[in-house]
Write a protein that holds these residues in place. Structure first.
Motif, PDB file in Angstrom:
ATOM      1  N   UNK A   1       2.056  -4.658  33.931  1.00  0.00           N
ATOM      2  CA  UNK A   1       2.650  -3.535  33.186  1.00  0.00           C
ATOM      3  C   UNK A   1       2.115  -3.431  31.763  1.00  0.00           C
ATOM      4  N   UNK A   2       1.896  -4.579  31.108  1.00  0.00           N
ATOM      5  CA  UNK A   2       1.388  -4.553  29.734  1.00  0.00           C
ATOM      6  C   UNK A   2      -0.062  -4.056  29.708  1.00  0.00           C
ATOM      7  N   UNK A   3      -0.859  -4.461  30.700  1.00  0.00           N
ATOM      8  CA  UNK A   3      -2.238  -4.009  30.778  1.00  0.00           C
ATOM      9  C   UNK A   3      -2.294  -2.501  31.029  1.00  0.00           C
ATOM     10  N   UNK A   4      -1.431  -2.029  31.917  1.00  0.00           N
ATOM     11  CA  UNK A   4      -1.408  -0.597  32.203  1.00  0.00           C
ATOM     12  C   UNK A   4      -1.005   0.194  30.962  1.00  0.00           C
ATOM     13  N   UNK A   5      -0.014  -0.295  30.243  1.00  0.00           N
ATOM     14  CA  UNK A   5       0.431   0.407  29.034  1.00  0.00           C
ATOM     15  C   UNK A   5      -0.663   0.439  27.980  1.00  0.00           C
ATOM     16  N   UNK A   6      -1.383  -0.688  27.818  1.00  0.00           N
ATOM     17  CA  UNK A   6      -2.432  -0.741  26.803  1.00  0.00           C
ATOM     18  C   UNK A   6      -3.587   0.196  27.126  1.00  0.00           C
ATOM     19  N   UNK A   7      -3.780   0.487  28.422  1.00  0.00           N
ATOM     20  CA  UNK A   7      -4.866   1.379  28.841  1.00  0.00           C
ATOM     21  C   UNK A   7      -4.418   2.827  28.994  1.00  0.00           C
ATOM     22  N   UNK A   8      -3.137   3.081  28.739  1.00  0.00           N
ATOM     23  CA  UNK A   8      -2.631   4.423  28.852  1.00  0.00           C
ATOM     24  C   UNK A   8      -2.471   4.893  30.285  1.00  0.00           C
ATOM     25  N   UNK A   9      -2.298   3.951  31.199  1.00  0.00           N
ATOM     26  CA  UNK A   9      -2.156   4.291  32.611  1.00  0.00           C
ATOM     27  C   UNK A   9      -0.715   4.643  32.947  1.00  0.00           C
ATOM     28  N   UNK A  10      -0.530   5.619  33.809  1.00  0.00           N
ATOM     29  CA  UNK A  10       0.787   5.966  34.306  1.00  0.00           C
ATOM     30  C   UNK A  10       0.836   5.528  35.776  1.00  0.00           C
ATOM     31  N   UNK A  11       1.773   4.673  36.101  1.00  0.00           N
ATOM     32  CA  UNK A  11       1.886   4.135  37.453  1.00  0.00           C
ATOM     33  C   UNK A  11       3.048   4.829  38.151  1.00  0.00           C
ATOM     34  N   UNK A  12       2.753   5.484  39.278  1.00  0.00           N
ATOM     35  CA  UNK A  12       3.794   6.182  40.045  1.00  0.00           C
ATOM     36  C   UNK A  12       3.676   5.803  41.509  1.00  0.00           C
ATOM     37  N   UNK A  13       4.805   5.796  42.200  1.00  0.00           N
ATOM     38  CA  UNK A  13       4.806   5.542  43.633  1.00  0.00           C
ATOM     39  C   UNK A  13       4.307   6.779  44.390  1.00  0.00           C
TER      40      UNK A  13
END
Length: 223
Positions: free
Chosen positions: A211-223
């Motif tokens: 989650x921290x890596x995704x946030x730092x890269x500006x990624x939005x994770x959705x199901x």
């Protein structure tokens, strides 16, 4: 088929620490800033608030010593063994620690910024906040500790291992790591993810970091 590159292993800290031998017990040492003390054993002493800037302790044993608000700026600690050190406030910026062990340490706020640690083992204990900003760490092992916040901002570390530690916040902004082993330790949060470059983590830690890596890269994770 091209040969697969050899997998690089993480080099552990190089430690061969031995307790000082033949030390002399000193019950009421008269310590002064800039002193050079060698081969002495201090036990159950209260050195709170003492001015000991620039002191050198070489091949000394400190057991159950209180260093609360003691001024240790620029101190040199060489081939010493410490146990049950107590300091709600430890003031030791720009200090030097070499071939030294510390066991069962209890520190509140530890100011160790701009310090140098070479062949140091910090084993067990509870530390609320450890400020190692811009420090140089070589062959350092931290094991079995509970640390509220470990601030490694701007640190340069070679062969650093955090083993079996519980750490609330690990801050790594601008850190330069080489052979830094974080496996077996847990973290509630990590700041400065770019500073993780050069560190070794395990698969479970990688899942927690996702989650921290995704946030730092500006990624939005959705199901």
């Amino acid at each position: 088929m091209p040969a697969r590159p050899a997998r690089r292993t993480t080099n552990p800290p190089r430690l061969s620490l031995r307790p000082p031998q033949g030390v002399t017990r000193v019950d009421e040492p008269q310590l002064l800033d800039g002193d050079h003390r060698e081969g002495e054993h201090y036990e159950r002493l209260v050195l709170d608030g003492e001015e000991l800037a620039g002191i050198t302790l070489q091949e000394c044993v400190l057991d159950g010593v209180s260093l609360n608000d003691t001024e240790l700026r620029g101190a040199r600690i060489i081939e010493c063994a410490f146990e049950d050190l107590f300091a709600p406030v430890l003031r030791a910026p720009r200090s030097s620690w070499r071939e030294t062990s510390l066991r069962s340490t209890r520190w509140g706020s530890a100011e160790l910024y701009d310090s140098r640690l070479d062949a140091v083992h910090l084993d067990g204990g509870k530390l609320d906040y450890v400020n190692l900003r811009s420090a140089r760490l070589t062959d350092v092992l931290v094991s079995g500790c509970i640390i509220g916040e470990l601030d490694l901002t701007g640190v340069t570390a070679t062969r650093l291992a955090l083993a079996d530690c519980t750490i609330g916040t690990l801050t790594l902004d601008g850190a330069q790591l080489r052979d830094a082993d974080l496996r077996t330790s847990s973290f509630r949060s990590i700041k400065g993810l770019d500073g993780l470059r050069g560190a070794t983590i395990d698969e479970y830690q990688l899942q927690l970091l996702a989650p921290f890596l995704a946030e730092s890269m500006g990624l939005r994770v959705e199901d």
